[in-house]
Design an enzyme around this catalytic site. Structure first.
Site, PDB file in Angstrom:
ATOM      1  N   GLU A   1       0.865  -1.174   0.000  1.00 17.50           N
ATOM      2  CA  GLU A   1       0.000   0.000   0.000  1.00 17.50           C
ATOM      3  C   GLU A   1       0.897   1.218   0.000  1.00 17.50           C
ATOM      4  O   GLU A   1       2.098   1.129   0.235  1.00 17.50           O
ATOM      5  CB  GLU A   1      -0.875   0.029   1.262  1.00 17.50           C
TER       6      GLU A   1
ATOM      7  N   ASN B   1       1.190   4.943   1.848  1.00 17.65           N
ATOM      8  CA  ASN B   1       0.681   5.837   2.881  1.00 17.65           C
ATOM      9  C   ASN B   1       0.968   7.264   2.449  1.00 17.65           C
ATOM     10  O   ASN B   1       2.123   7.657   2.312  1.00 17.65           O
ATOM     11  CB  ASN B   1       1.342   5.536   4.226  1.00 17.65           C
TER      12      ASN B   1
HETATM   13  P1  ADP Z   1       2.859   3.800  10.103  1.00 14.75           P
HETATM   14  O1  ADP Z   1       3.168   2.911   8.982  1.00 14.75           O
HETATM   15  O2  ADP Z   1       3.260   5.206   9.950  1.00 14.75           O
HETATM   16  O3  ADP Z   1       3.159   3.210  11.406  1.00 14.75           O
HETATM   17  P2  ADP Z   1       0.236   3.130  10.713  1.00 14.75           P
HETATM   18  O4  ADP Z   1      -0.531   2.481   9.628  1.00 14.75           O
HETATM   19  O5  ADP Z   1       0.760   2.315  11.828  1.00 14.75           O
HETATM   20  O6  ADP Z   1       1.348   3.901  10.009  1.00 14.75           O
HETATM   21  O7  ADP Z   1      -0.642   4.312  11.299  1.00 14.75           O
HETATM   22  C1  ADP Z   1      -0.071   5.504  11.754  1.00 14.75           C
HETATM   23  C2  ADP Z   1      -0.786   6.005  12.942  1.00 14.75           C
HETATM   24  O8  ADP Z   1      -2.043   6.487  12.615  1.00 14.75           O
HETATM   25  C3  ADP Z   1      -0.962   4.965  13.975  1.00 14.75           C
HETATM   26  O9  ADP Z   1      -0.772   5.576  15.222  1.00 14.75           O
HETATM   27  C4  ADP Z   1      -2.385   4.520  13.753  1.00 14.75           C
HETATM   28  O10 ADP Z   1      -2.978   4.017  14.909  1.00 14.75           O
HETATM   29  C5  ADP Z   1      -3.032   5.764  13.300  1.00 14.75           C
HETATM   30  N1  ADP Z   1      -4.046   5.545  12.311  1.00 14.75           N
HETATM   31  C6  ADP Z   1      -3.920   4.926  11.134  1.00 14.75           C
HETATM   32  N2  ADP Z   1      -5.066   4.995  10.439  1.00 14.75           N
HETATM   33  C7  ADP Z   1      -5.928   5.680  11.202  1.00 14.75           C
HETATM   34  C8  ADP Z   1      -7.273   6.107  11.034  1.00 14.75           C
HETATM   35  N3  ADP Z   1      -7.952   5.853   9.929  1.00 14.75           N
HETATM   36  N4  ADP Z   1      -7.844   6.816  12.030  1.00 14.75           N
HETATM   37  C9  ADP Z   1      -7.163   7.092  13.146  1.00 14.75           C
HETATM   38  N5  ADP Z   1      -5.898   6.728  13.351  1.00 14.75           N
HETATM   39  C10 ADP Z   1      -5.282   6.030  12.404  1.00 14.75           C
HETATM   40  P1  ADP Z   2      -1.824  -0.971   7.482  1.00 14.69           P
HETATM   41  O1  ADP Z   2      -2.530   0.014   6.647  1.00 14.69           O
HETATM   42  O2  ADP Z   2      -2.569  -1.318   8.717  1.00 14.69           O
HETATM   43  O3  ADP Z   2      -0.409  -0.568   7.726  1.00 14.69           O
HETATM   44  P2  ADP Z   2      -0.764  -2.955   5.629  1.00 14.69           P
HETATM   45  O4  ADP Z   2      -1.443  -3.403   4.389  1.00 14.69           O
HETATM   46  O5  ADP Z   2       0.391  -2.049   5.433  1.00 14.69           O
HETATM   47  O6  ADP Z   2      -1.817  -2.296   6.598  1.00 14.69           O
HETATM   48  O7  ADP Z   2      -0.308  -4.212   6.455  1.00 14.69           O
HETATM   49  C1  ADP Z   2       0.234  -4.119   7.735  1.00 14.69           C
HETATM   50  C2  ADP Z   2       1.203  -5.268   7.963  1.00 14.69           C
HETATM   51  O8  ADP Z   2       0.569  -6.516   7.809  1.00 14.69           O
HETATM   52  C3  ADP Z   2       2.363  -5.301   7.008  1.00 14.69           C
HETATM   53  O9  ADP Z   2       3.430  -4.526   7.465  1.00 14.69           O
HETATM   54  C4  ADP Z   2       2.718  -6.754   6.948  1.00 14.69           C
HETATM   55  O10 ADP Z   2       3.521  -7.111   8.036  1.00 14.69           O
HETATM   56  C5  ADP Z   2       1.411  -7.437   7.128  1.00 14.69           C
HETATM   57  N1  ADP Z   2       0.823  -7.791   5.842  1.00 14.69           N
HETATM   58  C6  ADP Z   2      -0.033  -7.044   5.140  1.00 14.69           C
HETATM   59  N2  ADP Z   2      -0.404  -7.675   4.021  1.00 14.69           N
HETATM   60  C7  ADP Z   2       0.239  -8.847   4.013  1.00 14.69           C
HETATM   61  C8  ADP Z   2       0.250  -9.965   3.130  1.00 14.69           C
HETATM   62  N3  ADP Z   2      -0.474  -9.993   2.032  1.00 14.69           N
HETATM   63  N4  ADP Z   2       1.019 -11.013   3.456  1.00 14.69           N
HETATM   64  C9  ADP Z   2       1.743 -11.009   4.582  1.00 14.69           C
HETATM   65  N5  ADP Z   2       1.772 -10.000   5.447  1.00 14.69           N
HETATM   66  C10 ADP Z   2       1.023  -8.935   5.172  1.00 14.69           C
HETATM   67 MG    MG Z   3       0.903  -0.307   6.297  1.00 15.34          MG
END
Ligand code: ADP
Ligand code: ADP
Ligand code: MG
Length: 657
Positions: free
Chosen positions: A288, A290
């Site tokens: 994905e 960000n």
């Molecule tokens: P990173 O890869 O920067 O760690 P995360 O996916 O873990 O990103 O999310 C970053 C921060 O934003 C985390 O503290 C998470 O809990 C918060 N967060 C992510 N998505 C949302 C959302 N849709 N609403 C509120 N908080 C979010």
């Molecule tokens: P988020 O938006 O919560 O960060 P991600 O799609 O980035 O969601 O996934 C968060 C974590 O979950 C990744 O860092 C990885 O460790 C695991 N993950 C996500 N998708 C997969 C996948 N298809 N296979 C294995 N691990 C995955």
């Molecule tokens: Mg992620």
């Protein structure tokens, strides 16, 4: 350049943005909810605007209130931080419509990349390698099962709007999909207000490696190399580093080129991150993008010398990037540990409460490493159940990875928190593991290395000496105060017992181990009765231990090794042996609340027969749902809570016959 920026966020990231604004001479406004009225961010900002009640849905997520606060204060631009409104294209568009600059990418780039389903379609079209799966919205359980079976188990069920590791679940079988699909959908609807779900192949034991990109409004995009974020729990990052121990220059360049190509394809014009899962063979697949600043951005700043918040502000103000790809290089190694308010000794459950003591390590240059700690809290602040459980982000930098790891281990020793459960001992355990030190990482690392959870580690030989020496030093100081100083003691740690003879004075202590026939030398002792940390140098090695009084002795923790240390007279030691061991209370018939929270559902009734593994009730705290299951077959005798009830840790929820 802007004169005044509003920060539509809270906690450490609000503080982080304020610091850069101050350096650039830009005035700051923060918005705050009821729970954050006395926060550090509010104290540091030039102005603060109250925007509502504590739940984010009534404050930080309400675009109207943010826009009104900008107008009221004359802020020209909004930095959204991460989470909350940071990846909402409508909010970015709304800002533009109102004549306020959104410090982030253009709304088109957010909607193209900010949604997992849409971004996969886009990446596939741009020739980026993607995780195999069904790139589209799934209507119901029946369709979810059909698609999962086409892809082949294991699969991952994901919320298209998901983030922060929420709205993700692995399914190994049809049964998992039947249970997981509605659960992810409900979680997504609750957390993101969007219940679109898709399914992709679950790649077993991959590494998480992501590329930081940076663009401007003039068509330039560069990448700032990678971060590895494989140390995760529940798909939430815990420890990150830059660069990645896996990558070689060729793979780095290939991933960087794909990330830049994807960013250019959507006219990306700010800081963003392209996430990949990578195989141990260095194959990689797009996960994905960000479209915001990332939590772990400090490690990239530490190895590139750039300030990413400053770069975002400059791009948003229309400045072109002042450097090209060839001007960038990696300097040294950086590691970040997320300090969470969660109790590792209790299955990592969220632990809310007051930071009765909050004493982070001092920032700046140390012997061989540097420390940075990004926090939004002060001693006395409360970690509330409304937001993320992150207390701070502790980073170390050093010329090499092994020095950065050693620096992190030392910095964690110097991080002292009291009042709530926190994961510092757990992080310390990871830093001390050979596997971590050797860089053999995978997203399954925590599951692999801590299959039964975390219960601290056995003391190493050095730590066993440390426990003995520190216990003796504490006893000597206390005894001196009481006028009962003596030289000969017996030290009892667990089942181990040894006779010692103490000598030395002031800040030095020699502990002669009479049975082992060697002597421990403790120097530079910095402790006095009442202090929670004990610093010293044992046989040439500097350390900090966490200490507390305990019945007949002390509790001493060094890194992940914790023990009760008794320093007794020979006579008391003999008596101690004769004390009967206290049997732990029998809780096998009780379902206890593992954390403070709210009862979401009570799934059993009095008289009901439950089978092992059956759901008893569901609790919620800090946006996390916790399903409590029966540990054995039983009949329900009492039910002591109902949906909507707030419950305390260890409260008895259900009793079995
Ligand atoms: P990173 O890869 O920067 O760690 P995360 O996916 O873990 O990103 O999310 C970053 C921060 O934003 C985390 O503290 C998470 O809990 C918060 N967060 C992510 N998505 C949302 C959302 N849709 N609403 C509120 N908080 C979010
Ligand atoms: P988020 O938006 O919560 O960060 P991600 O799609 O980035 O969601 O996934 C968060 C974590 O979950 C990744 O860092 C990885 O460790 C695991 N993950 C996500 N998708 C997969 C996948 N298809 N296979 C294995 N691990 C995955
Ligand atoms: Mg992620």
């Amino acid at each position: 350049m802007f004169n005044k920026i509003l920060i539509a966020n809270r906690g450490e990231i609000a503080v982080r943005v304020i610091k850069t604004c101050r350096r650039l001479g830009i005035a700051t406004v923060v918005v705050y909810s009821d729970a954050d009225a006395d926060s550090l961010a509010v104290e540091m900002a030039d102005e603060a605007v109250h925007i509502g009640a504590s739940p984010a849905a009534q404050s930080y997520l309400v675009a109207d209130k943010i826009i009104a606060a900008c107008k009221q204060t004359g802020a020209q631009a909004v930095h959204p931080g991460f989470g909350f409104l940071s990846e909402k294209a409508e909010f970015a568009q709304r800002c533009a419509d109102e004549g306020i600059v959104f410090i982030g990418p253009n709304p088109g780039a957010i909607s193209a990349m900010g949604d997992k389903i849409e971004s996969k379609k886009f990446a596939a079209a741009a020739g980026v390698s993607c995780v195999p799966g069904h790139i589209g919205e799934i209507a119901d359980v029946a369709e979810a099962i059909k698609i999962s079976e086409e892809i082949g188990y294991p699969v991952m069920i994901k919320a298209s709007a998901g983030g922060g590791g929420k709205g993700i679940r692995v399914a190994w079988s049809r049964k998992d999909v039947e249970e997981g699909f509605p659960a992810v959908r409900a979680e997504a609807a609750g957390a993101f207000g969007d219940d679109r779900i898709f399914i992709e192949k679950f790649i077993e034991s991959p590494r998480h490696i992501e590329i930081q990109v940076l663009g401007d409004k003039h068509g330039h995009v560069v990448h700032l190399f990678e971060r590895e974020c494989s140390i995760q729990r529940r798909n939430q990052k815990v420890i990150e580093e830059a660069p990645s121990p896996l990558l070689d220059p060729e793979t780095r360049a290939a991933m960087g080129a794909q990330a830049v190509a994807l960013a250019k394809a959507v006219n990306y014009d700010s800081a963003g991150t392209v996430e990949f899962v990578a195989g141990q063979d260095k194959s990689f697949y797009f996960l994905e993008m960000n479209t915001r600043l990332q939590v772990e951005h400090p490690v990239t700043e530490l190895i590139t010398g750039l300030d990413l918040v400053e770069q975002m502000i400059r791009s948003a103000a229309g400045e072109p990037l002042s450097f090209g790809q060839d001007d960038l290089s990696i300097n040294g190694w950086a590691i970040e540990s997320r300090i969470y308010a969660e109790d590792p000794y209790r299955k990592f459950l969220p632990s809310i409460g007051r930071l009765v003591r909050y004493a982070p390590p001092e920032e700046g240059e140390k012997a061989g490493y540097a420390v940075r700690n990004d926090a939004g809290v002060r001693e006395g602040d409360e970690i509330s159940m409304y937001y993320d459980p992150m207390i701070s982000k502790l980073c170390t930098w050093a010329p090499t990875r092994s020095e950065a790891v050693a620096g992190m281990a030392r910095a964690l020793e110097d991080f002292h928190i009291e009042g709530l459960g926190h994961n510092v001992p757990f992080l310390a355990a990871v830093m001390d593991q050979d596997r971590f030190v050797s860089g053999k990482l995978a997203t399954s690392y925590i599951k692999d290395e801590f299959p039964d959870g975390f219960a601290g580690t056995e003391p190493t030989a050095f730590q066993a000496d440390l426990l003995t020496a520190v216990g003796c030093a504490m006893q000597r100081l206390q005894a001196q105060r009481l006028g009962r100083a003596r030289a000969d003691w017996t030290v009892v740690i667990g089942h181990g017992k040894q006779r010692v003879h103490l000598s030395g004075e002031g800040q030095s202590l020699s502990v002669e181990l009479l049975d082992a026939g060697r002597t421990l030398n403790l120097a530079d002792i910095a402790w006095r009765p009442g202090l929670p940390t004990f610093r010293g140098v044992l046989d040439g090695q500097a350390f900090t231990a966490e200490v507390a009084p305990a019945p007949e002795g002390f509790t001493i923790r060094h890194r992940a090794a914790k023990a009760r240390v008794l320093v007794l007279t020979a006579r008391s030691a003999e008596l101690h042996d004769k004390l009967p061991a206290k049997a732990p209370a029998d809780t096998s018939k009780l379902v206890l609340s593992p954390m403070p929270g709210l009862v979401v559902s009570m799934d059993v009734a009095i008289g009901q027969q439950v089978r092992e593994g059956e759901v008893v009730c569901v609790l919620e705290a800090m946006k996390m749902q916790n399903i409590l299951r029966a540990e054995r077959d039983a009949v329900v005798k009492t039910v002591n809570a109902k949906p909507g009830d707030p419950v305390a840790a260890d409260q008895v929820l259900v009793e079995f016959d």
